[in-house]
Write an enzyme that holds these catalytic residues in place. Structure first.
Site, short mmCIF file in Angstrom:
data_model
loop_
_atom_site.label_atom_id
_atom_site.label_comp_id
_atom_site.label_asym_id
_atom_site.label_seq_id
_atom_site.Cartn_x
_atom_site.Cartn_y
_atom_site.Cartn_z
N PHE A 30 -4.59 42.94 -21.61
CA PHE A 30 -5.19 41.69 -20.56
C PHE A 30 -4.15 41.06 -21.64
O PHE A 30 -2.84 41.36 -22.31
CB PHE A 30 -5.90 40.61 -21.47
CG PHE A 30 -6.93 41.23 -21.14
CD1 PHE A 30 -8.16 40.58 -19.56
CD2 PHE A 30 -7.91 42.15 -21.70
CE1 PHE A 30 -9.21 41.48 -19.27
CE2 PHE A 30 -9.64 42.76 -20.85
CZ PHE A 30 -9.70 41.84 -19.54
N GLU B 156 -1.03 45.85 -30.39
CA GLU B 156 0.15 45.94 -28.98
C GLU B 156 1.41 45.92 -29.27
O GLU B 156 2.30 46.01 -28.97
CB GLU B 156 -0.16 44.59 -28.37
CG GLU B 156 -1.23 44.55 -27.94
CD GLU B 156 -2.28 44.43 -28.40
OE1 GLU B 156 -3.61 44.39 -27.70
OE2 GLU B 156 -2.39 44.03 -29.64
N ILE C 260 -0.15 40.44 -25.01
CA ILE C 260 0.89 40.41 -24.88
C ILE C 260 1.80 40.72 -25.55
O ILE C 260 2.55 40.67 -26.47
CB ILE C 260 1.30 40.47 -23.47
CG1 ILE C 260 2.66 41.81 -23.45
CG2 ILE C 260 1.51 38.84 -23.01
CD1 ILE C 260 3.08 42.11 -21.89
N HIS D 211 -7.57 36.28 -22.02
CA HIS D 211 -7.96 37.47 -20.86
C HIS D 211 -7.48 36.47 -19.48
O HIS D 211 -7.62 37.00 -18.22
CB HIS D 211 -9.37 37.88 -20.62
CG HIS D 211 -10.05 38.15 -21.81
ND1 HIS D 211 -10.35 37.20 -23.19
CD2 HIS D 211 -10.36 39.65 -21.98
CE1 HIS D 211 -10.59 38.35 -23.80
NE2 HIS D 211 -11.24 40.09 -23.61
#
Length: 335
Positions: A93, A70, A97, A139
């Protein structure tokens, strides 16, 4: 303030996921500088299939699969945006992040300020967020307040297919970075009319979904679904609730919220994120500061609890439901 939306003869029924896909396809067809990147978004069409078919339509140079990294995805997006592209990056999800925070907070959000306006950062970071689909740990987060606290970031959360389509188009056109959070439990909930060739919807504004004089219900994202259901229950008891979808948490359209609550005198704020330090507290502070003399009762908040989102056995207990919203509304009316 954006008022109630009307249905068009040219509207096509779509669910929220289809609306996201259609908006991405339209933006890419209209602007060659729009590119997509993310984990499994190309060949597989993304974990929820939001980008399905786009690699076949636009090619691998514009729809790019990335490694499971990410921080890399966000860093690439910042670099692309600084050099004239309009990247739309997908994080699988919201719970994944956080590895990208360094790029988002330290670079994307500050690029315009750092260069004194010489460079902007027109990127969008999309992420499914929130609970309600029986997902495992990491999630089901709703940590939108974390991003709304950062100057230089727009934080947008659609609550219907039409608003997902129109707001995503506007986010892609925006010259500044946008965190675009998609409520995944609404992805396939229902198909509603979407004007696929309509204008982008305005950013930085609330949407009044239902008018009323007795109290104001304020919400955003997936919680709008329960908030509208609570408004129906209240209407059956002769209580007319105004329902406002905040939609853009940063910048916050304070004028619409203050105007509504100044007229109704009562407010209930609903969100599925934990209550402590949430956006509901910021809105309540705004109402206390700018609408205090119009309030007839304390502002109520109906939120998730101050704990991690539980596993699916307790998930529905954690999420605000219509009964909790109705009870809060009636407390304000009885005050």
């Amino acid at each position: 303030m954006a008022e109630l939306q009307t249905h068009s003869a040219h509207a096509v029924p779509m669910n929220l996921l289809e609306a996201v896909n259609r908006a991405l396809a339209r933006a890419m067809a209209e602007d060659d500088s729009v590119v997509l990147l993310g984990e499994d978004i190309g060949t597989n069409g993304g974990v929820f299939r939001a980008t399905e078919g786009l690699k076949q339509q636009f090619g691998c140079r514009r729809v790019m699969d990335t490694p499971l990294a990410e921080n890399l995805i966000a860093g690439l997006a910042v670099g692309m945006a600084s050099q004239g592209l309009k990247p739309v990056a997908e994080i699988q999800f919201m719970g994944f992040i956080y590895a990208a925070l360094e790029q988002i907070l330290s670079h994307a959000a500050r690029l315009r300020n750092r260069t004194r306006g010489r460079l902007s950062c027109p990127l969008v970071i999309r992420a499914p967020y929130g609970g309600g689909i029986h997902a495992p740990e990491h999630h089901s987060e709703s940590t939108e307040a974390l991003f709304a606290h950062i100057p230089g970031l727009r934080v947008v959360m659609p609550s219907s297919p039409a608003r997902a389509h129109g707001l995503l188009l506007a986010a892609i056109q925006c010259p500044d970075p946008v965190i675009f959070l998609e409520p995944k439990r609404l992805y396939r909930l229902k198909r509603l009319p979407v004007v696929a060739d309509g204008d982008p919807l305005p950013l930085d504004t609330c949407f009044t979904l239902r008018t009323g004089d007795d109290l104001t219900l304020i919400s955003w994202g997936a919680a709008i679904h329960e908030t509208l259901g609570a408004a129906d229950q209240l209407a059956a008891d002769g209580i007319n609730a105004e329902v406002i979808d905040v939609a853009c948490l940063n910048p916050l359209d304070r004028d619409t919220l203050v105007a509504s609550v100044s007229r109704t005198g009562r407010a209930v704020i609903v969100h599925e994120a934990p209550g402590h330090g949430g956006m509901g507290a910021e809105i309540a502070a705004t109402l206390a500061n700018q609408a205090l003399l119009h309030l007839r009762a304390p502002v109520e908040r109906v939120t998730g609890y101050d704990c991690p989102m539980p596993y699916f056995q307790l998930e529905q207990h954690y999420l605000p439901d219509e009964e909790r919203i109705v009870a809060a509304a009636k407390r304000t009316l009885a005050y």
